[in-house]
Design an enzyme around this catalytic site. Structure first.
Site, PDB file in Angstrom:
ATOM      1  N   SER A   1      42.521  30.236  31.536  1.00  0.00           N
ATOM      2  CA  SER A   1      41.811  30.104  30.258  1.00  0.00           C
ATOM      3  C   SER A   1      42.760  30.080  29.069  1.00  0.00           C
ATOM      4  O   SER A   1      42.406  29.607  27.992  1.00  0.00           O
ATOM      5  CB  SER A   1      40.813  31.257  30.094  1.00  0.00           C
ATOM      6  OG  SER A   1      39.837  31.235  31.119  1.00  0.00           O
TER       7      SER A   1
ATOM      8  N   LYS B   1      35.374  44.384  42.852  1.00  0.00           N
ATOM      9  CA  LYS B   1      34.941  45.773  42.957  1.00  0.00           C
ATOM     10  C   LYS B   1      34.988  46.243  44.408  1.00  0.00           C
ATOM     11  O   LYS B   1      35.381  47.387  44.697  1.00  0.00           O
ATOM     12  CB  LYS B   1      33.526  45.910  42.399  1.00  0.00           C
ATOM     13  CG  LYS B   1      33.014  47.330  42.342  1.00  0.00           C
ATOM     14  CD  LYS B   1      31.653  47.345  41.675  1.00  0.00           C
ATOM     15  CE  LYS B   1      31.121  48.760  41.531  1.00  0.00           C
ATOM     16  NZ  LYS B   1      29.803  48.793  40.860  1.00  0.00           N
TER      17      LYS B   1
ATOM     18  N   LYS C   1      56.698  38.250  19.338  1.00  0.00           N
ATOM     19  CA  LYS C   1      55.429  38.653  18.737  1.00  0.00           C
ATOM     20  C   LYS C   1      54.292  37.871  19.379  1.00  0.00           C
ATOM     21  O   LYS C   1      54.361  36.652  19.498  1.00  0.00           O
ATOM     22  CB  LYS C   1      55.444  38.381  17.226  1.00  0.00           C
ATOM     23  CG  LYS C   1      56.142  39.449  16.402  1.00  0.00           C
ATOM     24  CD  LYS C   1      55.865  39.236  14.921  1.00  0.00           C
ATOM     25  CE  LYS C   1      56.389  40.416  14.106  1.00  0.00           C
ATOM     26  NZ  LYS C   1      56.000  40.303  12.678  1.00  0.00           N
TER      27      LYS C   1
ATOM     28  N   ASP D   1      32.607  36.794  41.554  1.00  0.00           N
ATOM     29  CA  ASP D   1      33.957  37.311  41.750  1.00  0.00           C
ATOM     30  C   ASP D   1      34.078  38.774  41.343  1.00  0.00           C
ATOM     31  O   ASP D   1      34.876  39.524  41.914  1.00  0.00           O
ATOM     32  CB  ASP D   1      34.953  36.462  40.955  1.00  0.00           C
ATOM     33  CG  ASP D   1      35.095  35.058  41.530  1.00  0.00           C
ATOM     34  OD1 ASP D   1      34.747  34.864  42.715  1.00  0.00           O
ATOM     35  OD2 ASP D   1      35.533  34.157  40.799  1.00  0.00           O
TER      36      ASP D   1
END
Length: 268
Positions: A180, A70, A162, A65
């Site tokens: 994740s 890129k 926070k 990926d």
């Protein structure tokens, strides 16, 4: 649809034997068909017009990926990309694996594919604008001994909490850093932004926001990470405006799969 393929750009994962082997095979087959191969040789991470003076029919990204991301950052927006997973890890963005490359030459040359449009987002800090990202912006605190206050603005409303950081991702990027951090998977064809707090003191959940632009400010210095490949320092209290980029990323696809994300993640 493309009538005749004349030139194709190649992006190959560096220093990876598997991706280089696949790249060599595809280049050889296309060259025999009279297609000009344009090799991506330099690290033009800031140059989004690298191929603008050379007309391209499409590009092939061979790797994982990261190679695909890129390629999209480097190419003009109108150039579609075929992603081949070879030498990568999960290859969630890929259309074909290294084992299928012998089956794609004729469909490519005959135009037997369709273009899958994906939303990209861009950030503005003061008078500066970042590169467009396909996956996400990740804001992380610079000082590990201080927990900053992140303020999120949407129209006339704001929320301050926070936290260690914040992920602003596209639906395509929802399978990356956001997932994740326990964020949901957003179907890749939806037009929205996913906001995922990182280490929120009050356990603020991820939520989906309209794609009409949001703003974020932080009361401490932060690092802005773009698609996991580029980093920029953001001084405290600077406003970061995030909105949809004017041009979508164009993926070459051979078949429809409305459950592509779940399939790529192994939920088959």
């Amino acid at each position: 649809m493309i009538k005749r393929i004349r030139s194709v750009a190649f992006f190959t994962k560096r220093n990876n034997e598997e991706s280089e082997k696949v790249s060599f095979i595809l280049k050889s087959k296309l060259t025999k068909k009279g297609v000009e191969i344009i090799e991506f040789k330099k690290d033009a991470i800031h140059n989004t017009k690298y191929f603008s003076e050379k007309p391209l029919d499409f590009a092939i990204a061979i790797g994982g990926d990261g190679t695909t991301i890129k390629a999209f950052r480097t190419l003009p927006s109108e150039v579609p990309v075929l992603c081949v997973n070879a030498g990568g890890t999960r290859g969630i963005l890929s259309e074909v694996s290294k084992d299928s490359i012998n089956k794609i030459i004729e469909p490519l040359l005959n135009g037997e594919f369709f273009l899958d449009k994906r939303t990209r987002i861009i950030a503005q800090i003061g008078n500066d604008t970042t590169v467009p990202v396909l996956n996400d912006f990740v804001l992380m605190r610079s000082e590990l001994d201080k927990t900053p206050i992140f303020t999120l603005f949407m129209n006339d409303s704001s929320l301050s909490q926070k936290m260690d950081g914040m992920i602003i991702s596209t639906p395509t990027g929802s399978t990356g850093h956001a997932l994740s951090n326990n964020g949901p998977i957003i179907h890749e064809q939806l037009d929205c932004i996913l906001v995922t707090p990182i280490g929120s003191v009050n356990r603020v959940p991820s939520f989906v926001a309209p794609l009409n632009g949001i703003k974020v400010s932080v009361n401490h210095d932060t690092q802005l990470i773009m698609d996991g490949q580029m980093t920029r320092s953001i001084p405290k209290n600077h406003m970061i405006s995030i909105k949809k980029y004017q041009d979508d990323a164009l993926f070459i696809r051979f078949k429809m799969n409305d459950l592509r994300q779940l399939t790529k993640l192994g939920f088959t």
